[in-house]
Design an enzyme around this catalytic site. Structure first.
Site, short mmCIF file in Angstrom:
data_model
loop_
_atom_site.label_atom_id
_atom_site.label_comp_id
_atom_site.label_asym_id
_atom_site.label_seq_id
_atom_site.Cartn_x
_atom_site.Cartn_y
_atom_site.Cartn_z
N CYS A 172 0.81 -1.22 0.00
CA CYS A 172 0.00 0.00 0.00
C CYS A 172 0.85 1.27 0.00
CB CYS A 172 -0.97 0.01 1.18
SG CYS A 172 -0.20 -0.13 2.80
N HIS A 304 -1.78 0.32 7.49
CA HIS A 304 -2.33 0.66 6.17
C HIS A 304 -2.06 2.13 5.86
CE1 HIS A 304 -4.56 -0.10 2.61
NE2 HIS A 304 -5.65 0.58 2.92
N ASP A 325 -8.00 4.38 -1.95
CA ASP A 325 -7.47 3.25 -1.18
C ASP A 325 -6.83 2.26 -2.14
OD1 ASP A 325 -7.06 0.96 0.41
OD2 ASP A 325 -8.81 1.40 1.65
#
Length: 391
Positions: A172, A304, A325
């Site tokens: 991520c 995250h 996201d």
């Protein structure tokens, strides 16, 4: 003497009387043997107890060390520091797994493998996880939205990138950097920073770029955490690595640390207020929709990271962040390109104050270009990198 001329002998240990000195001696010897046996038994019992305690302590210490080793290995696996291979290895392994499960045809595997190897060789992203045009679609949607949005500020154009077979579960941070970079590459103000970077780099290339920043001297403490190596690993990165990489490219940015909740029920209203100031400064006015030239914002929390691409102000003055996201696949993001009138697809992006309740957040915000002198000063300052603290 009993008075009758018979001699009696008293035991000095129990006062028993004997009429014969030999009998007394044998009797006293029995006392001594018994005492020696009791004392010896007590010593042996003590030694045995001490031995058992020592063995128990060693067992507990060994068990604790075993648990610590297992926990450390678990953390290494979780954060990609277990030398289990990086993007290429995971991509190939996951494609093989997809073929075994019948979700990918063998011919597709043999087609994608050389394509992936070629992209890695050139250090560029293959673009298969990219969605473009979302910001432009949002701008059009908000122009016609008449319900409850009073103002909305949107970042400059930015492409969405989601995780692939090669970085699922750990990529991520890299994908958010690609999003930020996609916006900066479209802004001519940053052309001098990207003379050697004209396309979106692959994740292994980004890892090498961060290593280059470390070799320049940025964030030595963070570099040592990764043993100065990211390439070929599945190591997670965060705000400090993004800051170091951007600064090494002469991009002016700052880390802002929202280190504790500032609202009820563990919420962070100060974070929303900061983002509003970031987008609205120099972008004020009566217009409902403000498509700014501001780059998106990197947002990090434990486990995250995401990318802030805008903020809504409702008619009741509540604020709502708009987030890209990396965990959201292209199929979902592309729904935003054909936004319907009720805006249901915006649920993918919208996050209200009550939705962000991690203990702490960090953001990396870009604000211009560094001169060579400013970069040098930040290089020296990065020896002890500190974040701006929001009280």
């Amino acid at each position: 003497d009993t008075g009758s001329g018979e001699q009696l002998y008293e035991c000095p240990m129990c006062s028993l009387t004997c009429t014969n000195i030999q009998i007394l001696e044998e009797h006293v010897d029995l006392h001594l043997e018994e005492q020696s046996f009791v004392e010896g038994g007590s010593i042996r019992d003590l030694e045995l107890a001490q031995q058992l305690q020592t063995e128990e302590d060693e067992r507990q210490r060994s068990e604790e060390e075993r648990r610590e080793r297992e926990e450390f290995k678990k953390l290494q696996r979780q954060y990609g520091l277990d030398n289990s291979g990086g993007y290429k290895q995971q991509f190939l392994k996951n494609m093989e797994r997809e073929v075994d499960r019948g979700r990918m045809q063998p011919f597709e595997y043999h087609k994608r493998k050389p394509d992936m190897m070629e992209c890695l060789a050139f250090g560029i992203d293959d673009g298969k996880t990219k969605t473009s045009g979302v910001i432009e679609a949002l701008c059009k949607y908000y122009q016609n939205e008449n319900k409850d949005v009073r103002h909305v500020w949107l970042s400059a154009g930015v492409d969405h990138f989601h995780s692939s077979l090669g970085d699922r579960g750990w990529g991520c941070g890299y994908r958010n950097f690609q999003m930020l970079l996609s916006s900066l590459l479209q802004n001519s103000s940053y052309n001098d920073c990207f003379r050697d970077t004209t396309v979106i780099p692959s994740i292994p290339k980004i890892q090498s770029m961060i290593e280059d920043a470390w070799r320049e001297g940025f964030d030595p403490r963070g570099a040592s955490h990764f043993n100065n190596r990211l390439h070929g690993s599945r190591a997670w990165i965060g705000a400090c690595e993004i800051y170091s990489l951007l600064t090494s490219l002469r991009i002016k940015c700052q880390i802002v640390d929202f280190h504790k909740p500032t609202g009820p029920a563990g919420t962070h209203p100060r974070l929303f207020e900061w983002v509003l100031r970031y987008y609205s400064t120099d972008n004020e006015g009566g217009a409902k929709v403000l498509c700014t030239s501001k780059p998106p914002i990197y947002l990090q929390h434990q486990g995250h990271s995401r990318t802030i691409v805008g903020i809504e102000e409702k008619k009741n003055r509540t604020l709502c962040l708009l987030l890209f996201d990396p965990g959201c696949p292209s199929q979902e993001m592309q729904k935003l390109l054909k936004q319907n009138s009720d805006g249901t697809s915006l649920k993918l992006l919208r996050r209200f104050v009550g939705s962000l309740k991690e203990k702490q957040y960090q953001i990396v915000a870009v604000d211009g270009v560094l001169s060579p002198e400013e970069k040098s000063a930040r290089l020296h300052a990065s020896q002890v990198l500190t974040s701006e603290k929001i009280p």
